[in-house]
Design a protein around this motif. Structure first.
Motif, PDB file in Angstrom:
ATOM      1  N   GLY A 156     -81.230 -99.245 -50.494  1.00 56.11           N
ATOM      2  CA  GLY A 156     -81.933-100.513 -50.338  1.00 56.11           C
ATOM      3  C   GLY A 156     -82.484-100.733 -48.945  1.00 56.11           C
ATOM      4  O   GLY A 156     -82.528 -99.830 -48.112  1.00 56.11           O
TER       5      GLY A 156
ATOM      6  N   GLU B 215    -100.621-112.094 -62.192  1.00 56.28           N
ATOM      7  CA  GLU B 215    -101.400-111.135 -62.990  1.00 56.28           C
ATOM      8  C   GLU B 215    -100.512-109.932 -63.328  1.00 56.28           C
ATOM      9  O   GLU B 215    -100.437-108.972 -62.563  1.00 56.28           O
ATOM     10  N   THR B 216     -99.794-110.032 -64.422  1.00 54.29           N
ATOM     11  CA  THR B 216     -98.919-108.937 -64.848  1.00 54.29           C
ATOM     12  C   THR B 216     -98.735-109.001 -66.358  1.00 54.29           C
ATOM     13  O   THR B 216     -99.290-109.887 -67.005  1.00 54.29           O
TER      14      THR B 216
ATOM     15  N   ARG C 183     -86.467 -95.994 -63.429  1.00 51.59           N
ATOM     16  CA  ARG C 183     -86.890 -94.621 -63.121  1.00 51.59           C
ATOM     17  C   ARG C 183     -86.057 -94.011 -61.986  1.00 51.59           C
ATOM     18  O   ARG C 183     -85.810 -92.809 -61.961  1.00 51.59           O
ATOM     19  N   ILE C 184     -85.608 -94.847 -61.029  1.00 53.91           N
ATOM     20  CA  ILE C 184     -84.758 -94.342 -59.934  1.00 53.91           C
ATOM     21  C   ILE C 184     -83.377 -93.978 -60.490  1.00 53.91           C
ATOM     22  O   ILE C 184     -82.785 -92.951 -60.132  1.00 53.91           O
TER      23      ILE C 184
ATOM     24  N   HIS D   9     -77.047 -98.559 -58.329  1.00 52.64           N
ATOM     25  CA  HIS D   9     -77.794 -99.785 -58.007  1.00 52.64           C
ATOM     26  C   HIS D   9     -78.980 -99.916 -58.962  1.00 52.64           C
ATOM     27  O   HIS D   9     -79.636 -98.920 -59.277  1.00 52.64           O
TER      28      HIS D   9
ATOM     29  N   GLN E 220     -92.320-105.924 -49.859  1.00 59.11           N
ATOM     30  CA  GLN E 220     -91.933-104.549 -50.187  1.00 59.11           C
ATOM     31  C   GLN E 220     -93.160-103.685 -50.438  1.00 59.11           C
ATOM     32  O   GLN E 220     -94.052-104.080 -51.187  1.00 59.11           O
TER      33      GLN E 220
ATOM     34  N   LEU F 298     -89.548-102.750 -46.366  1.00 58.65           N
ATOM     35  CA  LEU F 298     -88.807-103.706 -47.201  1.00 58.65           C
ATOM     36  C   LEU F 298     -88.088-104.661 -46.268  1.00 58.65           C
ATOM     37  O   LEU F 298     -87.081-104.303 -45.661  1.00 58.65           O
TER      38      LEU F 298
ATOM     39  N   ALA G 235     -95.887-107.982 -56.660  1.00 54.02           N
ATOM     40  CA  ALA G 235     -95.213-106.752 -56.228  1.00 54.02           C
ATOM     41  C   ALA G 235     -93.704-106.949 -56.096  1.00 54.02           C
ATOM     42  O   ALA G 235     -92.938-105.983 -56.122  1.00 54.02           O
TER      43      ALA G 235
ATOM     44  N   VAL H  76     -90.863 -97.186 -50.747  1.00 57.63           N
ATOM     45  CA  VAL H  76     -89.429 -97.428 -50.975  1.00 57.63           C
ATOM     46  C   VAL H  76     -88.959 -96.598 -52.173  1.00 57.63           C
ATOM     47  O   VAL H  76     -87.872 -96.009 -52.152  1.00 57.63           O
ATOM     48  N   PHE H  77     -89.778 -96.538 -53.193  1.00 61.95           N
ATOM     49  CA  PHE H  77     -89.439 -95.781 -54.400  1.00 61.95           C
ATOM     50  C   PHE H  77     -89.138 -94.314 -54.055  1.00 61.95           C
ATOM     51  O   PHE H  77     -88.115 -93.763 -54.472  1.00 61.95           O
TER      52      PHE H  77
ATOM     53  N   ALA I 155     -82.367-100.939 -59.248  1.00 61.94           N
ATOM     54  CA  ALA I 155     -83.637-101.334 -58.617  1.00 61.94           C
ATOM     55  C   ALA I 155     -84.802-101.011 -59.521  1.00 61.94           C
ATOM     56  O   ALA I 155     -85.799-101.741 -59.550  1.00 61.94           O
TER      57      ALA I 155
ATOM     58  N   TRP J 200     -96.327-103.512 -68.605  1.00 57.40           N
ATOM     59  CA  TRP J 200     -96.308-102.898 -67.264  1.00 57.40           C
ATOM     60  C   TRP J 200     -94.907-103.008 -66.679  1.00 57.40           C
ATOM     61  O   TRP J 200     -94.339-102.027 -66.191  1.00 57.40           O
TER      62      TRP J 200
ATOM     63  N   ASN K 223     -83.136-106.733 -60.381  1.00 60.60           N
ATOM     64  CA  ASN K 223     -82.479-106.253 -59.174  1.00 60.60           C
ATOM     65  C   ASN K 223     -81.837-107.441 -58.456  1.00 60.60           C
ATOM     66  O   ASN K 223     -82.537-108.257 -57.867  1.00 60.60           O
TER      67      ASN K 223
ATOM     68  N   ALA L  75     -85.948 -94.044 -52.198  1.00 65.65           N
ATOM     69  CA  ALA L  75     -84.816 -94.395 -53.071  1.00 65.65           C
ATOM     70  C   ALA L  75     -84.458 -93.215 -53.967  1.00 65.65           C
ATOM     71  O   ALA L  75     -83.280 -92.864 -54.103  1.00 65.65           O
TER      72      ALA L  75
ATOM     73  N   ILE M 265     -91.487-109.746 -59.886  1.00 65.04           N
ATOM     74  CA  ILE M 265     -91.095-109.198 -61.190  1.00 65.04           C
ATOM     75  C   ILE M 265     -89.772-108.429 -61.119  1.00 65.04           C
ATOM     76  O   ILE M 265     -89.157-108.139 -62.139  1.00 65.04           O
TER      77      ILE M 265
HETATM   78  O1  UT7 Z   1     -83.540-102.380 -54.383  1.00 60.38           O
HETATM   79  C1  UT7 Z   1     -84.158-102.154 -53.160  1.00 60.38           C
HETATM   80  C2  UT7 Z   1     -84.959-100.939 -53.164  1.00 60.38           C
HETATM   81  N1  UT7 Z   1     -86.133-101.141 -53.927  1.00 60.38           N
HETATM   82  C3  UT7 Z   1     -86.563-100.217 -54.772  1.00 60.38           C
HETATM   83  O2  UT7 Z   1     -85.899 -99.231 -54.928  1.00 60.38           O
HETATM   84  C4  UT7 Z   1     -87.867-100.448 -55.458  1.00 60.38           C
HETATM   85  C5  UT7 Z   1     -88.730 -99.221 -55.375  1.00 60.38           C
HETATM   86  N2  UT7 Z   1     -90.064 -99.398 -55.865  1.00 60.38           N
HETATM   87  C6  UT7 Z   1     -90.370 -99.608 -57.187  1.00 60.38           C
HETATM   88  O3  UT7 Z   1     -89.478 -99.804 -57.995  1.00 60.38           O
HETATM   89  C7  UT7 Z   1     -91.790 -99.517 -57.637  1.00 60.38           C
HETATM   90  O4  UT7 Z   1     -92.555 -99.017 -56.575  1.00 60.38           O
HETATM   91  C8  UT7 Z   1     -92.413-100.858 -58.108  1.00 60.38           C
HETATM   92  C9  UT7 Z   1     -91.793-101.272 -59.421  1.00 60.38           C
HETATM   93  C10 UT7 Z   1     -92.196-101.927 -57.054  1.00 60.38           C
HETATM   94  C11 UT7 Z   1     -93.916-100.669 -58.331  1.00 60.38           C
HETATM   95  O5  UT7 Z   1     -94.136 -99.595 -59.234  1.00 60.38           O
HETATM   96  P1  UT7 Z   1     -95.179 -98.447 -58.873  1.00 60.38           P
HETATM   97  O6  UT7 Z   1     -95.172 -97.528 -60.006  1.00 60.38           O
HETATM   98  O7  UT7 Z   1     -94.797 -97.879 -57.532  1.00 60.38           O
HETATM   99  O8  UT7 Z   1     -96.537 -99.232 -58.820  1.00 60.38           O
HETATM  100  P2  UT7 Z   1     -97.621 -99.295 -57.670  1.00 60.38           P
HETATM  101  O9  UT7 Z   1     -97.210-100.276 -56.641  1.00 60.38           O
HETATM  102  O10 UT7 Z   1     -97.987 -97.929 -57.232  1.00 60.38           O
HETATM  103  O11 UT7 Z   1     -98.829 -99.858 -58.486  1.00 60.38           O
HETATM  104  C12 UT7 Z   1     -99.452 -99.118 -59.559  1.00 60.38           C
HETATM  105  C13 UT7 Z   1    -100.562 -99.969 -60.141  1.00 60.38           C
HETATM  106  C14 UT7 Z   1    -101.507-100.536 -59.083  1.00 60.38           C
HETATM  107  O12 UT7 Z   1    -102.803-100.596 -59.673  1.00 60.38           O
HETATM  108  P3  UT7 Z   1    -103.905 -99.464 -59.358  1.00 60.38           P
HETATM  109  O13 UT7 Z   1    -104.075 -99.500 -57.874  1.00 60.38           O
HETATM  110  O14 UT7 Z   1    -103.290 -98.190 -59.857  1.00 60.38           O
HETATM  111  O15 UT7 Z   1    -105.071 -99.933 -60.151  1.00 60.38           O
HETATM  112  C15 UT7 Z   1    -100.988-101.926 -58.835  1.00 60.38           C
HETATM  113  O16 UT7 Z   1    -101.977-102.802 -58.363  1.00 60.38           O
HETATM  114  O17 UT7 Z   1     -99.995-101.117 -60.796  1.00 60.38           O
HETATM  115  C16 UT7 Z   1    -100.508-102.320 -60.215  1.00 60.38           C
HETATM  116  N3  UT7 Z   1     -99.434-103.308 -60.169  1.00 60.38           N
HETATM  117  C17 UT7 Z   1     -99.143-104.130 -61.183  1.00 60.38           C
HETATM  118  N4  UT7 Z   1     -99.708-104.323 -62.386  1.00 60.38           N
HETATM  119  C18 UT7 Z   1     -99.162-105.232 -63.206  1.00 60.38           C
HETATM  120  C19 UT7 Z   1     -98.540-103.508 -59.168  1.00 60.38           C
HETATM  121  N5  UT7 Z   1     -97.688-104.481 -59.520  1.00 60.38           N
HETATM  122  C20 UT7 Z   1     -98.036-104.883 -60.759  1.00 60.38           C
HETATM  123  C21 UT7 Z   1     -97.520-105.838 -61.653  1.00 60.38           C
HETATM  124  N6  UT7 Z   1     -98.096-105.982 -62.856  1.00 60.38           N
HETATM  125  N7  UT7 Z   1     -96.437-106.605 -61.349  1.00 60.38           N
END
Ligand code: UT7
Length: 328
Positions: free
Chosen positions: A314, A30-31, A260-261, A255, A218, A193, A155, A223-224, A257, A35, A285, A227, A158
């Motif tokens: 990471g 579901e994506t 936005r980071i 890196h 994750q 993570l 999560a 983590v965001f 990831a 997004w 990533n 990071a 993608i």
């Molecule tokens: O390399 C290793 C280190 N890793 C990183 O640096 C990654 C760090 N984290 C991130 O890059 C981001 O946190 C993610 C890309 C993983 C997620 O982005 P986010 O802006 O933090 O989204 P979130 O998890 O806070 O979710 C926001 C909303 C949620 O919905 P509600 O609760 O606001 O209604 C999620 O359920 O987006 C929803 N959502 C999605 N929707 C569509 C979460 N994943 C998805 C998805 N597609 N794949």
């Protein structure tokens, strides 16, 4: 006596042919493309074929480097492989790569530091060149993330892709190559993570064999936050420590990831977008693979003497930055 530094004298990257687009993922979880693009900057990623293991990426990387540098693999003294997706839990991927690529005189090992794997490995490899005991040290950063990703978990599925690259380190007497490094870790971040099952803490058993905990977990938001603050923080720290201003820096090699980071890091450093290497849109990533993949793709634009800041954050948590002067 002339000071010996460790400089990159050749680079090669490898990504598998298989492409997984955002549109493909829309059919799996579901994506949607909008997004994924706005939240991460990723449009597609590469996926290994079922026949490919990490060592096959490694062999391609070693072959490419030897061809470019005009050397025989038997001339390589040491191979360090930053990865969390080796062919086996043991032996090390470095050993398998040396066997497949014909590095018959090299010893080597793997280094597990997730997305900081390449930076950590580069900093270790350079010490062996600087102290004069090793003449040709090959440092690889690569991952087959598709082997540990749950393609039902939106999560994580993608974000990650497969690929990597490597560099040859050799002695330099012009002061080029690695200038300084700052490396850090904080194991208390592990719960945000990790791949929970399959290690000695929780081996795979008949009872848990179907559990999604065998794949990458994750907690993205936490983590965001870490990071952004740590990757930006350590990049500014290495600048300040060495009296570098944004004008002194030719390239930021961050890196990949999340777009936005990357933007938060370059903005804290005061570096313009046109000096930031970014290919997250094409590869996602690739964990330890992102930084050598960037260097490989930007190789033609790099000039002798250019100042590069490499930065990563990471799983672990692990993070770090390296200041290097491009040598060719
Ligand atoms: O390399 C290793 C280190 N890793 C990183 O640096 C990654 C760090 N984290 C991130 O890059 C981001 O946190 C993610 C890309 C993983 C997620 O982005 P986010 O802006 O933090 O989204 P979130 O998890 O806070 O979710 C926001 C909303 C949620 O919905 P509600 O609760 O606001 O209604 C999620 O359920 O987006 C929803 N959502 C999605 N929707 C569509 C979460 N994943 C998805 C998805 N597609 N794949």
């Amino acid at each position: 006596m002339t000071k010996i530094t460790a400089a990159i004298t050749a680079i090669h990257g490898y990504v598998p042919d298989g492409v997984l687009t955002n549109q493909d993922l829309e059919k799996m979880v579901e994506t949607n493309d909008e997004w994924i693009t706005t939240r991460t900057g990723i449009k597609e990623r590469r996926i290994a074929s079922p026949e490919q293991a990490l060592s096959d990426f490694g062999k391609e990387i070693v072959d490419g480097i030897c061809e470019k540098r005009g050397i025989d693999p038997a001339e390589i003294d040491m191979v360090i492989c930053g990865t969390i997706t080796a062919d086996y839990r043991f032996p090390a991927a470095a050993n398998v790569i040396c066997d497949k690529a014909g590095c018959v005189n090299a010893w080597g090992f793997d280094l597990s530091a997730a997305c900081s794997g390449f930076i950590y490995a580069l900093d270790i490899g350079r010490v062996y060149v600087e102290n004069g005991t090793h003449k040709k040290v090959l440092v690889i950063g690569a991952d087959v993330m598709s082997s540990i990703i749950n393609y039902k978990d939106r999560a994580t599925c993608i974000i990650f892709g497969d690929g990597g690259g490597g560099v040859l380190l050799e002695a330099n007497e012009e002061g080029l190559g690695v200038q300084d490094s700052i490396l850090k870790s904080d194991g208390s971040g592990r719960e945000y993570l990790l791949q929970r099952l399959g290690g000695s803490a929780q081996p795979i058993t008949k009872e848990n064999a179907e559990s999604p905990e065998q794949y990458v977990f994750q907690e993205g938001k936490t983590v965001f936050k870490h990071a952004v603050s740590n990757m930006a923080g350590i990049s500014v720290e290495i600048m300040e420590k060495n009296g570098l201003t944004a004008d002194d820096i030719d390239w930021l090699v961050p890196h990949q990831a999340n777009r936005r980071i990357i933007d938060a890091t370059s903005s804290r450093m005061g570096i313009d977008n046109d000096k930031v290497m970014i290919n997250i849109d094409k590869y996602g990533n690739t964990t330890a693979g992102t930084i050598p993949l960037l260097l490989w793709e930007w190789e033609d634009k790099l000039k002798k003497g250019d100042n590069l800041i490499l930065a990563s954050f990471g799983g672990g948590f692990t993070w770090g930055s390296i200041w290097l002067k491009w040598a060719y």
